[in-house]
Design a protein around this motif. Structure first.
Motif, short mmCIF file in Angstrom:
data_model
loop_
_atom_site.label_atom_id
_atom_site.label_comp_id
_atom_site.label_asym_id
_atom_site.label_seq_id
_atom_site.Cartn_x
_atom_site.Cartn_y
_atom_site.Cartn_z
N THR A 195 0.77 -1.25 -0.05
CA THR A 195 -0.01 0.11 -0.08
C THR A 195 0.87 1.23 -0.02
O THR A 195 0.33 2.35 -0.04
N ILE A 196 2.18 0.98 0.18
CA ILE A 196 3.12 2.32 -0.02
C ILE A 196 3.71 2.33 -1.30
O ILE A 196 4.37 1.69 -1.90
N VAL A 197 3.57 3.72 -1.77
CA VAL A 197 4.43 3.95 -2.95
C VAL A 197 5.61 4.11 -2.68
O VAL A 197 6.17 4.76 -1.82
N ASN A 198 6.41 3.40 -3.40
CA ASN A 198 7.98 3.40 -3.43
C ASN A 198 8.91 3.51 -4.54
O ASN A 198 8.74 2.59 -5.47
N GLU A 199 9.27 4.74 -4.73
CA GLU A 199 10.12 5.07 -6.07
C GLU A 199 11.42 4.36 -5.87
O GLU A 199 12.05 4.51 -4.92
N GLN A 200 11.95 4.00 -7.21
CA GLN A 200 13.20 3.36 -7.27
C GLN A 200 14.08 4.67 -7.49
O GLN A 200 13.71 5.50 -8.06
N PRO A 201 15.35 4.53 -6.95
CA PRO A 201 16.37 5.80 -7.42
C PRO A 201 16.27 5.93 -8.63
O PRO A 201 16.53 5.04 -9.60
N LYS A 202 16.64 7.17 -9.26
CA LYS A 202 16.63 7.59 -10.44
C LYS A 202 18.15 7.71 -11.10
O LYS A 202 18.22 7.87 -12.12
N THR A 203 19.20 7.62 -10.20
CA THR A 203 20.39 7.73 -10.45
C THR A 203 21.32 6.31 -10.59
O THR A 203 20.75 5.63 -9.74
N LEU A 204 22.32 6.41 -11.26
CA LEU A 204 23.09 4.91 -11.69
C LEU A 204 23.75 4.75 -10.18
O LEU A 204 23.81 3.55 -10.05
N LEU A 205 24.28 5.82 -9.70
CA LEU A 205 24.96 5.71 -8.19
C LEU A 205 24.47 6.81 -7.44
O LEU A 205 24.10 8.18 -7.98
N GLU A 206 25.27 6.76 -6.23
CA GLU A 206 25.36 8.15 -5.53
C GLU A 206 26.52 7.83 -4.72
O GLU A 206 26.94 6.85 -4.34
N TYR A 207 27.10 9.10 -4.29
CA TYR A 207 28.42 8.99 -3.74
C TYR A 207 28.47 10.43 -3.23
O TYR A 207 27.78 11.25 -3.19
N LYS A 208 29.20 10.25 -1.87
CA LYS A 208 29.44 11.31 -1.00
C LYS A 208 30.66 11.02 -0.03
O LYS A 208 31.31 10.21 -0.02
N ILE A 209 30.94 12.19 0.74
CA ILE A 209 32.03 11.85 1.70
C ILE A 209 31.58 11.90 3.15
O ILE A 209 30.83 12.62 3.61
N LEU A 210 31.76 10.78 3.98
CA LEU A 210 31.21 10.60 5.30
C LEU A 210 32.27 11.34 6.27
O LEU A 210 33.53 11.68 5.84
N PRO A 211 31.76 11.46 7.60
CA PRO A 211 32.84 11.94 8.55
C PRO A 211 34.08 11.03 8.57
O PRO A 211 34.03 9.83 8.41
N GLY A 212 35.34 11.76 8.76
CA GLY A 212 36.41 11.11 8.69
C GLY A 212 37.15 10.99 7.45
O GLY A 212 38.00 9.99 7.55
N ASN A 213 36.62 11.62 6.46
CA ASN A 213 37.09 11.78 5.33
C ASN A 213 37.07 10.25 4.66
O ASN A 213 38.19 9.86 3.86
N THR A 214 35.86 9.63 4.85
CA THR A 214 35.71 8.32 4.18
C THR A 214 34.75 8.67 2.98
O THR A 214 33.82 9.29 3.02
N GLY A 215 35.11 8.11 1.76
CA GLY A 215 34.06 8.21 0.50
C GLY A 215 33.26 7.05 0.56
O GLY A 215 33.35 5.94 1.16
N TYR A 216 31.94 7.45 0.06
CA TYR A 216 30.90 6.36 -0.18
C TYR A 216 30.28 6.35 -1.46
O TYR A 216 30.15 7.18 -2.03
N ILE A 217 30.29 5.16 -1.96
CA ILE A 217 29.86 5.03 -3.24
C ILE A 217 28.61 3.86 -3.42
O ILE A 217 28.97 2.90 -2.89
N LYS A 218 27.52 4.39 -3.89
CA LYS A 218 26.46 2.91 -3.81
C LYS A 218 25.97 2.94 -5.29
O LYS A 218 25.43 3.88 -5.96
N ILE A 219 26.02 1.56 -5.76
CA ILE A 219 25.67 1.47 -7.13
C ILE A 219 23.90 0.80 -7.02
O ILE A 219 23.67 0.19 -6.02
N ASN A 220 23.40 1.63 -7.48
CA ASN A 220 21.90 1.64 -7.67
C ASN A 220 21.56 0.41 -8.76
O ASN A 220 20.75 1.05 -9.79
N ASN A 221 21.58 -0.74 -8.74
CA ASN A 221 21.29 -1.75 -9.53
C ASN A 221 21.30 -1.51 -10.99
O ASN A 221 20.53 -1.53 -11.66
N SER A 222 22.49 -0.84 -11.28
CA SER A 222 22.82 -0.40 -12.58
C SER A 222 23.90 -1.19 -13.25
O SER A 222 24.87 -0.65 -14.10
N LEU A 223 24.39 -2.44 -13.03
CA LEU A 223 25.75 -3.03 -13.34
C LEU A 223 25.68 -3.58 -14.92
O LEU A 223 26.70 -3.92 -15.22
#
Length: 396
Positions: A195-223
């Motif tokens: 019953t919940i509308v759940n949109e899928q991510p529109k980007t191929l990936l997302e990335y950012k810098i976390l605290p402690g100078n740690t990079g983060y890259i998430k692949i959004n089911n686009s391999l």
């Protein structure tokens, strides 16, 4: 029938018999293609001849493609793995796992429990959490409903068969509105994730810098998307000055291709390195073809620490990337057991109905000989929540 003229009667009878022969012919073609190409009969503990004995007679009463598709879907359940499916279906067809699933469940003695929930899914937004006991699904007993997915040809059921059956059940059909009755801390709750509308991510990936100078890259089911390569390069280049990168592969259930995978891995090495082993049993000739696939460095190498996140929704090529980084000893791997999708798939199509189907014909291994589907992350966790916490620790 006595009011039908003889000529018309025989025409209808001929058309009926022709329809039956079409489905029988296609079933035999389908069965033979698996018999000649499927690489995992031993591992899946499937008596394929018995499968033919059980299902072939039903083709004599099939009247249309819909009924034939339902039959084939039942046959595919005999092989009990999410990498085996038809290429088309109906609203009544079951969702494919892991792509169509938002919870992961396990059988413990005579009970069933939610052990993981897909991040940002409808199930998570509905409030379903790991650790909840499943009392019923769509107001019916879970164990009784598993018979639809458990192999009829099996002499006894294995844990892998039960795992496939319960997770196929909970994924539901495309037309189904699911209702979970779950127990937590002695209290009973009902959940309605669809019953919940759940949109899928529109980007191929997302990335950012976390605290402690740690990079983060998430692949959004686009391999499987070649556009991911330049997008990934941009992300790595933007994070080049970080001390570590967490590569999140927990949302890659749909698989992909080795070109994209090698492009990703190639940014983290400075020399050619082996990452996975392929094996094809050429049954027709009594020979076996086997080879090791390599990753070649590309562009500027990221030399910081690398942590890989994997999980129940890391499937096929995602699993290949995980075992590749482990084989190259280039990353620390954390997560649950992965989707366990067997082999590399080849697509076939039936002559008459044109129904397509996928066959894992090529075995895939870690270069140390471990079957890809059996690999367990060294920093093993119970669910995706734990995986992220462990990744942050490893990235420090």
């Amino acid at each position: 029938m006595q009011n039908i003229k003889p000529a018309l009667f025989f025409l209808l009878l001929t058309l009926s018999l022709k329809g039956q022969s079409i489905y029988r012919e296609d079933f035999i073609e389908f069965w033979n293609d698996y018999n000649n190409n499927f690489a995992y009969f031993k591992e899946q503990q499937v008596d394929w001849n018995k499968v033919k004995e059980i299902y072939l007679p039903a083709t004599d009463t099939i009247k249309n493609n819909y009924e034939f598709t339902l039959l084939l879907e039942n046959v595919i359940n005999e092989l009990h793995n999410g990498h085996i499916s038809l290429t088309s279906g109906y609203d009544t067809s079951n969702r494919i796992i892991p792509s169509g699933a938002d919870v992961y469940a396990e059988k413990r003695e005579n009970s069933f429990f939610i052990t993981d929930v897909r991040k940002n899914s409808a199930a998570e937004k509905a409030g379903i959490k790991p650790g909840m006991e499943i009392l019923s699904f769509n107001k019916k007993d879970v164990a009784a409903q598993l018979q639809k997915f458990l192999p009829k040809s099996a002499e006894k059921y294995t844990p892998a068969m039960y795992s496939y059956a319960v997770n196929m059940l909970l994924a539901g059909t495309y037309a189904m509105k699911r209702e979970f009755t779950l127990k937590q801390d002695g209290k009973i709750y009902n959940y309605f994730p669809d019953t919940i509308v759940n949109e899928q991510p529109k980007t191929l990936l997302e990335y950012k810098i976390l605290p402690g100078n740690t990079g983060y890259i998430k692949i959004n089911n686009s391999l499987d998307n070649y556009d991911l390569i330049p997008a990934f390069d941009k992300a790595v280049d933007s994070l080049m000055s970080t001390k570590s990168i967490i590569l999140d592969l927990t949302e890659t259930p749909g698989g992909g291709n080795t070109t994209v995978a090698r492009a990703i891995m190639g940014r983290f090495i400075d020399k050619d390195m082996p990452y996975q082993k392929h094996l094809i049993n050429e049954k027709e000739y009594g020979t076996v073809r086997s080879w090791i696939e390599y990753v070649v460095p590309r562009k500027k190498t990221y030399k910081g620490r690398l942590v890989i996140m994997a999980g129940h929704w890391t499937g096929s090529m995602g699993e290949g990337i995980v075992i590749g980084f482990d084989a190259m000893k280039r990353a620390k791997i954390t997560g649950t057991k992965m989707a366990g999708l067997i082999g590399a798939i080849y697509t076939f199509k039936m002559k008459n109905t044109q129904i397509g189907y996928q066959i894992p014909a090529e075995k895939m291994y870690h270069i140390d000989g471990t079957p890809r589907e059996s690999f367990i992350p060294p920093y093993n966790t119970a669910n995706s929540i734990e995986t992220y916490k462990q990744a942050l620790k490893l990235a420090k």
